[in-house]
Scaffold this motif. Structure first.
Motif, PDB file in Angstrom:
ATOM      1  N   ILE A   1     -12.034  -1.135  -5.287  1.00  0.00           N
ATOM      2  CA  ILE A   1     -11.621  -2.576  -4.925  1.00  0.00           C
ATOM      3  C   ILE A   1     -12.084  -3.770  -5.487  1.00  0.00           C
ATOM      4  CG2 ILE A   1     -11.673  -4.176  -2.803  1.00  0.00           C
ATOM      5  CD1 ILE A   1     -11.604  -1.772  -0.986  1.00  0.00           C
TER       6      ILE A   1
ATOM      7  N   LEU B   1      -7.085  -1.559  -5.708  1.00  0.00           N
ATOM      8  CA  LEU B   1      -7.066  -2.833  -4.677  1.00  0.00           C
ATOM      9  C   LEU B   1      -7.477  -4.013  -5.405  1.00  0.00           C
ATOM     10  CD1 LEU B   1      -7.686  -1.145  -1.412  1.00  0.00           C
ATOM     11  CD2 LEU B   1      -5.520  -1.411  -2.767  1.00  0.00           C
TER      12      LEU B   1
ATOM     13  N   PHE C   1       0.973  -1.296   0.095  1.00  0.00           N
ATOM     14  CA  PHE C   1      -0.062   0.002   0.139  1.00  0.00           C
ATOM     15  C   PHE C   1       0.855   1.167   0.043  1.00  0.00           C
ATOM     16  CE2 PHE C   1      -4.435  -1.480   1.924  1.00  0.00           C
ATOM     17  CZ  PHE C   1      -4.370  -2.250   1.002  1.00  0.00           C
TER      18      PHE C   1
ATOM     19  N   ILE D   1     -10.923   4.915  -3.863  1.00  0.00           N
ATOM     20  CA  ILE D   1     -10.416   3.488  -3.795  1.00  0.00           C
ATOM     21  C   ILE D   1     -11.455   2.724  -4.704  1.00  0.00           C
ATOM     22  CG2 ILE D   1      -9.827   1.487  -2.372  1.00  0.00           C
ATOM     23  CD1 ILE D   1      -9.237   3.595  -0.224  1.00  0.00           C
TER      24      ILE D   1
ATOM     25  N   ILE E   1      -7.861   0.437   4.707  1.00  0.00           N
ATOM     26  CA  ILE E   1      -8.632   1.150   3.502  1.00  0.00           C
ATOM     27  C   ILE E   1      -9.551   2.126   3.828  1.00  0.00           C
ATOM     28  CG2 ILE E   1     -10.308   0.479   1.520  1.00  0.00           C
ATOM     29  CD1 ILE E   1      -8.596  -2.391   1.785  1.00  0.00           C
TER      30      ILE E   1
END
Lengths: 244, 581
Positions: free
Chosen positions: A194, A163, A150, A192, A182
């Protein structure tokens, strides 16, 4: 506070009718999707649904066959996209033979970070790996490796962090810690995306969820809306029902 | 059964993956075929023999023996020029024919000792050809010499006998001529006084006739005339007899003139006949007073006729005597010449007798070949001679395998994908790996050079900048080759095996084991462009002969083209590798 409670009206990324073909095979088909600023967006799909292809197009690794991807309303060049995006792959992307500091230093120099020491300290503190700064990466625990990954992905202060299965292979406690991290990153103004099969965490931590099937987003909604629609059902059951 | 199941599974795994199948089955087959192709020759070809000889030396027989369809002769005005050409690999060997080659038969061969594997074949070839040529020349010379000697001895024997016979004949002949000359002179001695008398008688007869005609009756003494004529006739008989004896003596010689003797004999006979008629007339007349003027005139005419014949006889005798004297002088001169000839035969005999046993070596070995290595101290530096081979061998294998492994490590590193996420041009990643390889291999080679300098006494300083350039060029080429295989074939084992096969093929298809001049021509043609061969040639010539850059434009050009080719392949395969991610 759960992600479903946030409201993020500002569009950060827009997939505008993008299509990706490999030869005659269409992997992504006329996909349209918006990602908002500071949002945690979860993508759920079966294996081979095109999740990885979608993200690789986003970072410019694959060119789109048709359509366009807009970053804050603009189509960016490859090098500009790379400055906007941080990417954590399913497997950690760093050199296991190097120490934490050496890995960060290497990527810091490639990204030409102006004040690397300050940035390194920020990241080590943020990821809680400062005590392992001089430890060889291969000797770190699974959770620490993820944190280092990260940290490397964030070294150039990207506005979007992607991610891909961030908690694969981790023990439950570390899993939880990574999801908390996160969430923490999101609170610091980073969007973000994911990809994960940890459906319960997706439901808990993501502001929105996109179901990818047959190369397109078949459902784009919030976890709260899903729970309301499929009241009483587990997230796994909802996933199975939607993608069925 | 379990074993069979495991075996079946293993074979299935092998044949399922085409690259594994290619490397495990096709790879060795290709390697065997290539090695077999390269090693299937056993005859020297494309050999250039540089020759230096003085203009006067007759070397055709030797060069004809040394030359063949595969060995070309190239002439050089100086042996140094030939050696320089050999150092540049333009000539394989230099033959220096000594200035006195025609007498001593000495040839010095200069060979490039740094091409150690070719030297063996070339020396064998030369020794065989020189021995063959020497044997042929020796045999021909011996046969010719013996034949000449035998013939000469025979000729001398016959000649000497002929001379001796001629000498004896000449002496005898001379004696015969002297005798003949004496006889003729004696005949003259007898004839001339009588001749003078008859001339006197003729005069007196003329006077008498004149007086008789003038005085008509004056008496004349005819008795005296008759007496003189009878004496003359006898003299003519004696002369004729003497001439017959002389003719008999001269008739066996080449100087005999039958016509001359016949004329004399005829003249004598005619004179004798006329004289008989005259005497008969005078005797029948008795008293000269009874002779009429007419009769006196007839007698006078007869007398004059006799005298004319006698004049002829006198002239012929004088000529015969002169000619015989001349022949005697010629015979004397001929005898002197024969004596000179006999003396010269003695000289030849003496000369042949002076041939001694020490000349036998020259007859047996008319050509003596010496062999000189270039560089001259090569025999003492056998390890050094093979250093270019060691260098290119180590460099190629280290560079190709190390670069292959380094790239494979990078492409298989979990961090590799991140390279594509960083805003850094991909070329920098390729160059980064490339220069990492350069540094690592340069360090290993530096260690090798230090060891070589102290252990092999290799002189790197003859042309150090060019040597370093050559090493770098070769290193770059093999590093790029190793990188190419790593980017091209993602699988670690397959890629390493492929690199190894490539290096092995380059190695076996070079002149390390068999020189190019022994390989089949088509294989040799291809092998001359083998980077292994080109680099080895480059190292060898720089280390041992220290030529300058312009001497190696071909080699650097070839290696440069390979570098460009592999650089392009590296970049293309890099993007191909990236696409597969």
């Amino acid at each position: 506070m759960h992600c479903s409670e946030y409201y993020m009206p500002e569009q950060y990324i827009v997939f505008d009718k993008i299509t990706k073909q490999f030869g005659t095979k269409t992997v992504i088909d006329q996909l349209t999707l918006s990602i908002y600023k500071n949002e945690i967006f979860g993508i759920i799909g079966r294996s081979g649904a095109g999740k990885s292809t979608l993200l690789k197009m986003l970072i410019g690794f694959y060119p789109v066959t048709s359509g366009k991807i807009l970053f804050q309303g603009k189509v960016l060049k490859g090098s500009e996209i790379k400055m906007h995006v941080g990417f954590c792959t399913q497997e950690n992307s760093f050199y296991p033979e190097l120490t934490v500091h050496e890995n960060l230093s290497y990527y810091g120099k490639l990204y030409e970070i102006a004040d690397f020491k300050k940035r390194e300290t920020e990241l080590l503190t943020l990821m809680d790996i400062a005590s392992s700064k001089d430890v060889v990466a291969s000797q770190l625990s699974g959770g620490m490796k993820r944190r280092l990954d990260f940290a490397i992905s964030l070294i150039h202060k990207p506005q979007l962090l992607i991610l891909d299965e961030p908690t694969t292979g981790l023990d439950p406690i570390t899993e939880k810690a990574i999801w908390d991290l996160i969430k923490n990153l999101s609170s610091q103004g980073i969007s973000i995306i994911i990809i994960s099969h940890m459906l319960e965490y997706i439901g808990e931590y993501c502001h929105r969820v996109g179901f990818l099937a047959n190369g397109t987003i078949v459902l784009d909604t919030t976890p709260a809306a899903l729970k309301k629609k499929y009241h009483g059902k587990s997230f796994c059951d909802i996933f199975a029902e939607v993608l069925a | 059964m379990k074993l069979f199941t495991i075996l079946q599974k293993n074979l299935r795994l092998v044949f399922r993956n085409w690259t594994t199948f290619a490397l495990l089955v096709l790879g060795p087959m290709v390697l065997i075929l290539i090695v077999g192709f390269a090693f299937s020759g056993d005859e020297l070809h494309d050999i250039i023999l540089g020759v230096h000889a003085s203009k006067d030396a007759n070397i055709t027989s030797v060069t004809d023996a040394l030359a063949s369809a595969d060995v070309q002769i190239m002439y050089f005005p100086k042996i140094e020029q030939c050696i320089t050409a050999m150092n540049h690999s333009a000539v394989n060997i230099c033959a220096d024919f000594a200035d006195d080659f025609s007498q001593e038969g000495a040839i010095t061969f200069y060979y490039d000792a740094t091409r150690y594997n070719l030297v063996r074949y070339i020396l064998e070839y030369l020794k065989e050809k020189v021995a063959l040529s020497s044997e042929q020349v020796s045999l021909q010379a011996a046969e010719q010499i013996f034949s000449d000697i035998n013939q000469f001895v025979e000729d001398m024997k016959i000649g000497q006998q002929q001379v001796n016979d001629l000498q004896v004949s000449a002496v005898l002949l001379r004696q015969d001529l002297v005798d003949a000359h004496d006889d003729v002179a004696a005949a003259q001695a007898v004839f001339v006084p009588k001749y003078m008398l008859i001339k006197d008688a003729q005069q007196r007869l003329n006077d008498t006739v004149m007086r008789f005609s003038e005085t008509y009756g004056e008496s004349a003494n005819a008795t005296t005339i008759i007496t003189d004529l009878i004496a003359l006739q006898e003299t003519l008989h004696d002369v004729n007899t003497t001439l017959t004896a002389a003719e008999l003596a001269v008739s066996i010689t080449p100087f005999y003139n039958a016509t001359l003797f016949e004329q004399v004999h005829n003249a004598l006979e005619r004179a004798d006949s006329e004289m008989t008629i005259t005497l008969d007339t005078l005797t029948s007349t008795g008293n000269v007073s009874a002779i009429t003027l007419q009769e006196a005139t007839i007698i006078l005419n007869q007398g004059n006729e006799i005298v004319r014949h006698l004049d002829d006889i006198n002239t012929s005798l004088a000529e015969t005597e002169q000619k015989l004297a001349h022949h005697i002088v010629n015979i004397d001169a001929g005898v002197i010449n024969l004596q000179g000839l006999s003396a010269s035969f003695d000289v030849y005999i003496t000369q042949f007798s002076s041939i001694n046993e020490t000349d036998a070596e020259r007859f047996l070995h008319p050509i003596t070949a010496g062999f000189e290595s270039i560089p001259p101290e090569a025999d003492k530096q056998k390890t050094a001679i093979v250093f270019p081979i060691i260098l290119i061998f180590m460099l190629s294998f280290i560079a190709i395998l190390l670069s292959n492994m380094l790239v494979l490590n990078e492409t298989h590193s979990p961090a590799y994908f991140r390279n594509f996420l960083i805003p850094v041009n991909n070329v920098w990643f390729i160059l980064g790996l490339f220069f990492t390889n350069i540094l690592l291999i340069a360090f290993q080679l530096f260690v090798l050079f230090v060891v070589a300098y102290f252990s092999f006494t290799i002189n790197f300083f003859m042309n150090l900048p060019l040597f370093i350039l050559a090493v770098i060029v070769a290193m770059v080429l093999y590093i790029l080759a190793g990188m190419f295989f790593a980017y091209w074939v993602s699988d670690r084992q397959t890629s390493l095996l492929l690199s190894l096969f490539f290096a092995l093929i380059m190695f076996f298809f070079s002149d390390i084991i068999f020189p190019l001049e022994i390989m089949p021509k088509s294989a040799a043609f291809l092998a001359q462009f083998n980077p292994f061969v080109v680099a080895e040639d480059l190292f060898r010539q720089i280390l041992f002969y220290g030529h300058d850059f312009h001497s190696f434009i071909f080699q650097f050009g070839i290696l440069g083209l390979y570098i460009i080719l592999f650089a392009v392949l590296v970049v293309v395969s890099y993007y191909g590798n990236r696409k597969r991610r």
